[in-house]
Design a protein around this motif. Sequence first.
Motif, PDB file in Angstrom:
ATOM      1  N   GLY A 166       0.715  -1.139  -0.078  1.00 40.41           N
ATOM      2  CA  GLY A 166       0.108  -0.149  -0.037  1.00 40.41           C
ATOM      3  C   GLY A 166       0.806   1.259   0.028  1.00 40.41           C
ATOM      4  N   GLY A 167       2.071   1.080   0.414  1.00 33.22           N
ATOM      5  CA  GLY A 167       3.075   2.283   0.131  1.00 33.22           C
ATOM      6  C   GLY A 167       3.410   2.814  -1.141  1.00 33.22           C
ATOM      7  N   SER A 168       4.353   3.661  -0.936  1.00 28.40           N
ATOM      8  CA  SER A 168       4.959   4.302  -2.146  1.00 28.40           C
ATOM      9  C   SER A 168       6.420   4.374  -2.378  1.00 28.40           C
ATOM     10  CB  SER A 168       4.316   5.728  -2.404  1.00 28.40           C
ATOM     11  OG  SER A 168       2.917   5.797  -2.595  1.00 28.40           O
ATOM     12  N   LEU A 169       6.998   4.377  -3.402  1.00 29.30           N
ATOM     13  CA  LEU A 169       8.248   4.565  -3.686  1.00 29.30           C
ATOM     14  C   LEU A 169       8.529   5.317  -4.972  1.00 29.30           C
ATOM     15  CD1 LEU A 169      10.098   1.212  -2.644  1.00 29.30           C
ATOM     16  CD2 LEU A 169      10.414   3.238  -1.682  1.00 29.30           C
ATOM     17  N   ARG A 170       9.675   6.156  -5.208  1.00 24.68           N
ATOM     18  CA  ARG A 170       9.954   6.665  -6.431  1.00 24.68           C
ATOM     19  C   ARG A 170      11.411   6.273  -6.745  1.00 24.68           C
ATOM     20  NH1 ARG A 170      10.413  12.852  -8.537  1.00 24.68           N
ATOM     21  NH2 ARG A 170      12.443  12.897  -7.171  1.00 24.68           N
TER      22      ARG A 170
ATOM     23  N   GLN B 107       7.449   6.651 -10.479  1.00 25.07           N
ATOM     24  CA  GLN B 107       6.631   6.735  -9.241  1.00 25.07           C
ATOM     25  C   GLN B 107       5.790   5.287  -9.019  1.00 25.07           C
ATOM     26  OE1 GLN B 107       6.720   9.076  -6.898  1.00 25.07           O
ATOM     27  NE2 GLN B 107       5.259   7.839  -5.866  1.00 25.07           N
ATOM     28  N   MET B 108       5.898   4.787  -7.795  1.00 27.98           N
ATOM     29  CA  MET B 108       5.209   3.597  -7.678  1.00 27.98           C
ATOM     30  C   MET B 108       4.278   3.945  -6.224  1.00 27.98           C
ATOM     31  SD  MET B 108       8.327   0.765  -8.330  1.00 27.98           S
ATOM     32  CE  MET B 108       9.027   1.245  -6.871  1.00 27.98           C
TER      33      MET B 108
ATOM     34  N   GLN C 297      17.045  -2.735  -5.833  1.00 28.27           N
ATOM     35  CA  GLN C 297      15.888  -3.679  -5.259  1.00 28.27           C
ATOM     36  C   GLN C 297      14.669  -2.733  -4.553  1.00 28.27           C
ATOM     37  OE1 GLN C 297      16.132  -7.262  -4.909  1.00 28.27           O
ATOM     38  NE2 GLN C 297      14.181  -7.035  -3.962  1.00 28.27           N
ATOM     39  N   VAL C 298      13.667  -3.370  -4.938  1.00 23.72           N
ATOM     40  CA  VAL C 298      12.544  -2.909  -4.247  1.00 23.72           C
ATOM     41  C   VAL C 298      11.727  -4.155  -3.719  1.00 23.72           C
ATOM     42  CG1 VAL C 298      10.124  -2.344  -4.819  1.00 23.72           C
ATOM     43  CG2 VAL C 298      12.005  -1.179  -5.978  1.00 23.72           C
ATOM     44  N   THR C 299      11.409  -4.217  -2.417  1.00 24.60           N
ATOM     45  CA  THR C 299      10.707  -5.075  -1.488  1.00 24.60           C
ATOM     46  C   THR C 299       9.514  -4.656  -0.995  1.00 24.60           C
ATOM     47  OG1 THR C 299      12.897  -6.140  -1.133  1.00 24.60           O
ATOM     48  CG2 THR C 299      11.199  -6.819   0.300  1.00 24.60           C
ATOM     49  N   VAL C 300       8.429  -5.182  -1.177  1.00 27.08           N
ATOM     50  CA  VAL C 300       7.183  -5.007  -0.597  1.00 27.08           C
ATOM     51  C   VAL C 300       6.626  -5.793   0.294  1.00 27.08           C
ATOM     52  CG1 VAL C 300       5.075  -4.242  -1.140  1.00 27.08           C
ATOM     53  CG2 VAL C 300       6.632  -3.560  -2.738  1.00 27.08           C
TER      54      VAL C 300
END
Length: 124
Positions: free
Chosen positions: A15-19, A81-82, A119-122
Amino acid sequence: QVQLVESGGGLVQAGGSLRLSCAASGRTFSRYIMGWFRQAPGKDREFVAAIKWSGGITYYAASVKGRFTISRDVANRVYLQMNSLKPEDTAVYYCAADTSNVMIVTTYSAYEYWGQGTQVTVSS
């Protein structure tokens, strides 16, 4: 020599965001197509989004459309933007440049230059 350097990855809750940012150097990118791809463990590298530098035309994978936004600025940076991140978005994200095509292509073999990945970890 084209160089692409990604940054902005990290750990975020669902549910969060990263750019993500991609700093591009070495050429004039105004005629190129810039893309973001991702690769999860044990899976093939998959297309996420792309933007035609001149004119700003964009294209998204169905799995991220409406949640992710690709953009670029005058300083030769490309952003992803994610929002509304899901655990299935977990992957290494790569920035890539296609210097040959005039239309956006979603196959990774069309992109000649690649960054090192971030790396993107959700977490769920």
